[in-house]
Design a protein around this motif. Structure first.
Motif, PDB file in Angstrom:
ATOM      1  N   VAL A   1      -3.579  14.386  -1.868  1.00 37.65           N
ATOM      2  CA  VAL A   1      -2.199  14.216  -2.355  1.00 37.65           C
ATOM      3  C   VAL A   1      -1.690  15.519  -2.959  1.00 37.65           C
ATOM      4  CG1 VAL A   1      -0.833  13.094  -4.167  1.00 37.65           C
ATOM      5  CG2 VAL A   1      -2.321  11.733  -2.697  1.00 37.65           C
TER       6      VAL A   1
ATOM      7  N   LEU B   1       0.994   4.341  -2.707  1.00 38.02           N
ATOM      8  CA  LEU B   1       0.794   5.745  -2.327  1.00 38.02           C
ATOM      9  C   LEU B   1       1.914   6.612  -2.898  1.00 38.02           C
ATOM     10  CD1 LEU B   1      -0.642   7.983  -0.796  1.00 38.02           C
ATOM     11  CD2 LEU B   1       0.650   7.335   1.257  1.00 38.02           C
TER      12      LEU B   1
ATOM     13  N   ALA C   1      -7.787   6.757  -8.447  1.00 35.62           N
ATOM     14  CA  ALA C   1      -7.820   7.223  -7.057  1.00 35.62           C
ATOM     15  C   ALA C   1      -9.111   7.986  -6.775  1.00 35.62           C
ATOM     16  CB  ALA C   1      -6.616   8.111  -6.781  1.00 35.62           C
TER      17      ALA C   1
ATOM     18  N   ASP D   1       0.823  -1.208   0.000  1.00 37.04           N
ATOM     19  CA  ASP D   1       0.000   0.000   0.000  1.00 37.04           C
ATOM     20  C   ASP D   1       0.855   1.254   0.000  1.00 37.04           C
ATOM     21  OD1 ASP D   1      -2.239  -1.565   0.009  1.00 37.04           O
ATOM     22  OD2 ASP D   1      -2.643  -1.354   2.158  1.00 37.04           O
ATOM     23  N   ASP D   2       1.926   1.267   0.781  1.00 36.35           N
ATOM     24  CA  ASP D   2       2.773   2.461   0.848  1.00 36.35           C
ATOM     25  C   ASP D   2       3.468   2.718  -0.483  1.00 36.35           C
ATOM     26  OD1 ASP D   2       2.025   2.896   3.421  1.00 36.35           O
ATOM     27  OD2 ASP D   2       3.881   2.164   4.354  1.00 36.35           O
TER      28      ASP D   2
ATOM     29  N   ARG E   1      -9.055  11.557  -2.135  1.00 34.00           N
ATOM     30  CA  ARG E   1      -7.662  11.124  -1.905  1.00 34.00           C
ATOM     31  C   ARG E   1      -6.722  11.857  -2.854  1.00 34.00           C
ATOM     32  NH1 ARG E   1      -5.021   6.666   0.271  1.00 34.00           N
ATOM     33  NH2 ARG E   1      -3.219   5.851  -0.872  1.00 34.00           N
TER      34      ARG E   1
END
Length: 925
Positions: free
Chosen positions: A344, A268, A336, A264-265, A340
Motif C-alpha cells: 500500500v 482496502l 494489516a 473488502d474494497d 500488504r
C-alpha cells in the motif's frame, strides 16, 4: 466463562469528574425514590465499564464481599441476578439469557416485550431499583428493543434507574439513541499524565512518558496496557523502547472490528487512507485526491468509501478524509499483514508524483522499506530543509535516521528531528526522539535540545548547565547553535535571578572567535552585539553605556520581522523603561510567530506582550493575552511560561480587586516557580498578593510580604522586578507604621528613577516621598506626583496617588479639599475595573461628607465573578467556563455560588435575565 474481576476498592477514575457528577445525580434521585436513565457511550477502552463499576461500588459498598453483586460483561455467560443491598435492589445484566428466578411474592413474567416492563415496575414499587447493563449493544436486536420499550415506559416516579453502556457507532448502539446519553471522549493530557503517574509511581522518564501518552491517544485502557509491557529499564529511559510499542493488541482489534462488516474494497480504501496519513500533520486527514488516484490504480472505485462514512468510521469534507477515531487508523495499519502494508505504501508513493510532493513520496517509500537504505535516508535528509514547516522536517529526519546505517549519523538525524519537533511545538515528540540518540557527534545537538526543553519545562538552573555544555560541544562545528545555546543559558540565569550566571553566558558570546570561514548564524548581527553588551553594562552598573547600546537594539528591532530579534528588542525596551516600545515589539513578535512560527515561541511572545501591557497599566489587555498564553503553554507543555503567565494574571487580578483569582493565580505560579527556580515569576506572584492585601486595607500583611523582596537580604526579590514593587512597599510600610524601613529603599528607587524611562517612576517616587514627608511638605509632594501623572497615561497609578492624597487631606481635617482627588480616584478606579480600590475610594469620599451614588447589582460582583456570570448567562457549562477562563471547575462553582448569593438569584435562567436587564439599563440610563 468467568465474570470480570470483582471490585474490592473504589476505582480511581482520572479525568472523569464531570461524568461522575452526572452519575451521582442519577443515583441521588434514585435514593429519593425517583428513577432515570443514562446510556454511557464511547469507543473501546475509554472507561464505560469502569464508570458503571464505580456507580455500583459507590452505592453498594462492599461489593467484594461474598454473595454481593458481581458485574458481568456481555461476553460472559448469560446471567441475570436480582440481589438486594441495604434496601437498594441492583439488577446486573450481561448478555440476554434466562430471566431471574422467581422472587417471593413476585410472579414470573413471560417473554413478551411487556414482561421486562412488568418486572421492573413490580420491583421498583418494592425498593428503589438500579439496573446496570454493560455492553448493551451486544444484545440481540429483539432484546435491545424490549429493553428500550421498558425503559421508555417507566415513569420517573417508579423508583427505577437504568444505567447502560454501549460502544459508540456500533450498529446495536443506535437502538438507544432515543435515550439520554453521555458520550465519553479520550482523556485530556492532564488526566492522562495523572493516570500514567499512578501506573508508574511517577518513575517514567519524560521522553518515555511522552511517547506512551502519544501512543495511547487519551485511551486509559491502552495506556495501561502499553505501560505494563515495558521493563523497568525501558520505563526509566535506560533501554530502547520497542518500535512500535507493544500492548493493547486486543483493544486495537476491537477498533478494527468496527469495520469488519464493510466490503473488502471499502476496507482496502480505508487502509490507503490510514497509510496516506503517514506524511500528513496529525489531525489533518488524508488527501482525498490521492486516495482517488490510488483507488483507480488498484482497480477499486473510490466511491466505496461511502459505506465507511455511513458507518461513522470516517468523515469526508473539504477534500480530506478523516478517521473519527485516531486509534482506528492505527488499528488498521497494525492489523494489516506487513507485506500488504508495504505494498500500500509503495502504491501511494507511485501516485504522489510531481516536485511539490517530493517529501510525501519519499516518506511513503520509507514506510515501504524493508531495511536500512542509506540512499533513501540521504534523500529524505535533503528534502527536510527550509522552507518546509518544522513538523514536516521532523518527520522526514526521523525516517532518515531510522534508515541510516551509520550510528553517529543516525544520532545526528534523531537529534535534528527532535529540534524540529520542539520548534513545531511538540516537546513530547522531541523528548521521545532524544531517547534514540546514542552516539557522538549527536550529543552536542541533543544537549542543546534538552536544554531548550528544560528552559521551558524544567528547573532553569539545570537548563542553563545543559545549554552551557551544548555550547562547548557545538562550538567547533556549529557556531550558530553554540550562540543560541549561550543565549538560552543567559535566559535561564535571568529566570532564576542569577546575575553572575547571566553575565558569564553573555560574555562568552562576546568572547567567541569569529574567524573567517566559520559558519555564522544570522543572530550574530550587530543587533545581538548591542543587546549583549547593553545588558551586561546595565547589570554591571554602567547604566549610561547600557542605555546607549540598548537603544541601538530597539532601532534594529524596528527593521526586522524575526520574532527572536523582536523579543530581545522588547526585553531591551522593558529594561530601559520604554514600555510602549516593549508592547510594540511584543505585538510584532506575536504576529510574526502566528504567521511563520516557530510554534514553540508562541507562549513567550504572549508572555512578553502581556507583561508589557501590565507595565503600561493596561491590565485588561494583559489579562487577555495572558489567558491565551496560558492555553498555548499548556498545549505545548511549557510550565515555566505558564508560571510567568499566572504571575501576570495574579498582578492583573490584584488591580481588578478579585482577591480569590489573585490568590489562585499566585499559587499556580508558585507551584512551578519554586521547584524550577523561577525567581521573576515568584517575585511577581508575591507582589500581586501583597497588592491585593493593600487594596483590602491589610497594610501590615502587605508590608510583611513585600519587605523580604525589596530590603537587602538573602530573600531579596528578582533584580528585574524588585524596584517596581518598591512604591507598594513604601505605601504598605508607612500605613503599617514601618516608615524607617521604607526610607531605606527610597534612595535606591531614586537612583533607579534617575535613569529609567518608565513613565510611572517619577510620579511613584514623588508619591513615596509624600508618604514619608512631614505634614508641612506632604501636600507639595502629592501635587508634584499628580503633575508627573498628568504627563503620562495609566489610570490606576494616578488613581492610587489621588486616593492617598485625598486620604491624607481628610486626616488633616481638610475634608472639602479631599473630595476632588477622592472623586477623581473613584472615577479612575471604576474606569480601569479596580473594584476593591474603587470601594476604598468611595468609603473615603463618604467619610469626607459626599454621598456616593448607588450602583447596579452587577457592580457588586468582582471582576472574575462578572466574567463567570456572563459565560454562564450565555449558556456555558461550568466545565466550559473553566476552559474559557483557564481556571478549575471547582473555582467556577465557587464563584457561581457567590454570584447567586450576591445577586439573590436561584437559577441560571434568573441570572441571564438579570444580566440582560442590567445591560438594558446601562444602554438606556
Amino acid at each position: 466463562m468467568t465474570p470480570s474481576t470483582t471490585v474490592r476498592s473504589p476505582l480511581r477514575l482520572y479525568g472523569r469528574s464531570g461524568e461522575l457528577t452526572i452519575l451521582e445525580t442519577l443515583l441521588t434521585r434514585l435514593s429519593a425514590g425517583r428513577g432515570g436513565t443514562l446510556v454511557l457511550t464511547g469507543a473501546p477502552g475509554l472507561g464505560r465499564t469502569a464508570l458503571l463499576r464505580h456507580a455500583l461500588d459507590t452505592h453498594a459498598p462492599g461489593t467484594g464481599s461474598p454473595g454481593a453483586p458481581v458485574l458481568l460483561h456481555a461476553t460472559a455467560a448469560p446471567a441475570e441476578r436480582l440481589l438486594p443491598y441495604s434496601g437498594l435492589h441492583t439488577l446486573l445484566c450481561s448478555a440476554p439469557g434466562p430471566l431471574p428466578p422467581p422472587v417471593a411474592g413476585i410472579p414470573r413474567p413471560d417473554t413478551a416485550p411487556t414482561a421486562l416492563l412488568d418486572l421492573l415496575t413490580t420491583l421498583g414499587a418494592l425498593h428503589p431499583l438500579l439496573v446496570c447493563v454493560d455492553d448493551a449493544h451486544a444484545w440481540d436486536a429483539g432484546s435491545r428493543a424490549a429493553l428500550v420499550f421498558a425503559i421508555r415506559r417507566l415513569t420517573p416516579a417508579r423508583g427505577v434507574a437504568v444505567l447502560l453502556t454501549a460502544v459508540e457507532q456500533h450498529a446495536g448502539e443506535r437502538d438507544f439513541t432515543a435515550l439520554p446519553s453521555l458520550r465519553l471522549g479520550p482523556l485530556d493530557r492532564s488526566a492522562s499524565r495523572a493516570l500514567l503517574d499512578g501506573l508508574t509511581g511517577g518513575r517514567a522518564d519524560p521522553g518515555v512518558r511522552e511517547e506512551l501518552l502519544r501512543e495511547a491517544a487519551g485511551n486509559p485502557r491502552l495506556l495501561t496496557a502499553l505501560t505494563a509491557r515495558l521493563t523497568e529499564d525501558q520505563l526509566a529511559g535506560r533501554g530502547a523502547l520497542p518500535q512500535p510499542l507493544s500492548g493493547g493488541e486486543s483493544l486495537l482489534d476491537a477498533y478494527a472490528a468496527h469495520i469488519d462488516g464493510l466490503p473488502d474494497d471499502t476496507r482496502l480504501l480505508l487502509l490507503f487512507a490510514a497509510a496516506a496519513e503517514e506524511h500528513e500533520p496529525e489531525g489533518t486527514g488524508a488527501d482525498a485526491a490521492v486516495l482517488l488516484r490510488a483507488g483507480q490504480l488498484a482497480g477499486v472505485d473510490p466511491g466505496l468509501l461511502s459505506p465507511a462514512e455511513t458507518l461513522g468510521a470516517i468523515r469526508i469534507g473539504a477534500g480530506r478524509v478523516h478517521f473519527t477515531q485516531p486509534l482506528l487508523r492505527r488499528a488498521l495499519l497494525r492489523r494489516a499483514p506487513l507485506a500488504r502494508r508495504r505494498a500500500v505504501h509503495r502504491l501511494l508513493a507511485t501516485v504522489l508524483d510531481g516536485p511539490h510532493r517530493t517529501l510525501p513520496r519519499l516518506l511513503q517509500r520509507a514506510c515501504a522499506a524493508t531495511g536500512h537504505d542509506p540512499a533513501l535516508a540521504e534523500a529524505l535528509a535533503r528534502a527536510a530543509g527550509p522552507p518546509r514547516p518544522h513538523a514536516d522536517r521532523a518527520a522526514a529526519l526521523t525516517r532518515a535516521a531510522a534508515l541510516s546505517t551509520d550510528e553517529a549519523l543516525r544520532g545526528e538525524r534523531f537529534a535534528a528531528a527532535a529540534e524540529h519537533a520542539w520548534l513545531a511545538g511538540d516537546p513530547g515528540r522531541a523528548r521521545a526522539l532524544l531517547t534514540r540518540v546514542r552516539s557522538v557527534p549527536a550529543p552536542g545537538r541533543a544537549h542543546y535540545v534538552r536544554g531548550l526543553i528544560a528552559l521551558r519545562d524544567g528547573p532553569a538552573a539545570d537548563a542553563g548547565e545543559a545549554l552551557l555544555t551544548a555550547a562547548e560541544l557545538l562550538a567547533p562545528h556549529d557556531e550558530g547553535r553554540a550562540v543560541g545555546a549561550l543565549l538560552g543559558a543567559a535566559e535561564a540565569a535571568w529566570l532564576t535571578g542569577d546575575v553572575p550566571g547571566y553575565l558569564n553566558a553573555m560574555n562568552r558570546i562576546g568572547g567567541r572567535d569569529r574567524a573567517p570561514g566559520r559558519s555564522h548564524d544570522p543572530a550574530l548581527a550587530p543587533a545581538l552585539d548591542d543587546f549583549r553588551a547593553g545588558m551586561c553594562a546595565v547589570l554591571d552598573g554602567r547604566t549610561d553605556d547600557g542605555r546607549a547600546l540598548l537603544r541601538g537594539c530597539l532601532d534594529a528591532g524596528d527593521r526586522t520581522g524575526d520574532p527572536a530579534v523582536l523579543l530581545r528588542s522588547g526585553i531591551a525596551a522593558l529594561v530601559l523603561g520604554e514600555v510602549d516600545a516593549a508592547c510594540r515589539a511584543g505585538a510584532r513578535a506575536l504576529a510574526a510567530v502566528r504567521a511563520h512560527g516557530p510554534e514553540a515561541l508562541l507562549p513567550q511572545a504572549l508572555e512578553h506582550l502581556a507583561y508589557g501591557e501590565l507595565r503600561a497599566g493596561r491590565h485588561a489587555r494583559a489579562r487577555v493575552h495572558a489567558y491565551e498564553g496560558l492555553r498555548a503553554a499548556d498545549r505545548l507543555g511549557q510550565r515555566n511560561a505558564a508560571a510567568a503567565l499566572h504571575a501576570v494574571l495574579a498582578m492583573a487580578a490584584s488591580v481588578e480587586g478579585d482577591g480569590a483569582a489573585c490568590t489562585e493565580h499566585a499559587a499556580s505560579a508558585a507551584a512551578d516557580a519554586g521547584p524550577h527556580g523561577l525567581g521573576q515569576a515568584a517575585t511577581l506572584a508575591t507582589w500581586a498578593v501583597a497588592r491585593a492585601d493593600l487594596a483590602a486595607g491589610r497594610h501590615t500583611r502587605a508590608a510583611a510580604r513585600l519587605a523580604p523582596l525589596v530590603l537587602t537580604g538573602p530573600r531579596r526579590g528578582h533584580f528585574a522586578a524588585l524596584m517596581l514593587a518598591v512604591p507598594c512597599f513604601v505605601e504598605a510600610a508607612v500605613l503599617a507604621g514601618r516608615g524607617e524601613e521604607a526610607r531605606a529603599v527610597v534612595d535606591e528607587f531614586t537612583a533607579w528613577t534617575a535613569w529609567t524611562a518608565d513613565p510611572q517612576a517619577p510620579a511613584q517616587l514623588a508619591r513615596s516621598h509624600a508618604l514619608l514627608a512631614p505634614a508641612g511638605e506632604a501636600a507639595d509632594r502629592y501635587e508634584e506626583a499628580l503633575a508627573h501623572h498628568a504627563r503620562s497615561s495609566g489610570d490606576f497609578e494616578r488613581a492610587r496617588t489621588e486616593l492617598l492624597y485625598g486620604q491624607w487631606l481628610r486626616r488633616q481635617r481638610r475634608t472639602r479639599e479631599a473630595r476632588d482627588p477622592l472623586r477623581d480616584a473613584l472615577v479612575a478606579f471604576e474606569r480601569c475595573g479596580a473594584r476593591v480600590w474603587a470601594e476604598r475610594a468611595a468609603g473615603e469620599l463618604r467619610a469626607a461628607g459626599e454621598s456616593v451614588a448607588g450602583s447596579g447589582p452587577v457592580d457588586l460582583l468582582t471582576a472574575q465573578q462578572r466574567r463567570v456570570a456572563r459565560c454562564v448567562a450565555e449558556g456555558a457549562t461550568n466545565r466550559e467556563v473553566a476552559v474559557r477562563l483557564s481556571v478549575s471547575p471547582r473555582t467556577v462553582d465557587h464563584h457561581l455560588r457567590n454570584v447567586f448569593a450576591v445577586l439573590g438569584v436561584r437559577s441560571r435562567t434568573e441570572l441571564a435575565r438579570l444580566l440582560d436587564r442590567d445591560e438594558e439599563n446601562a444602554a438606556n440610563p
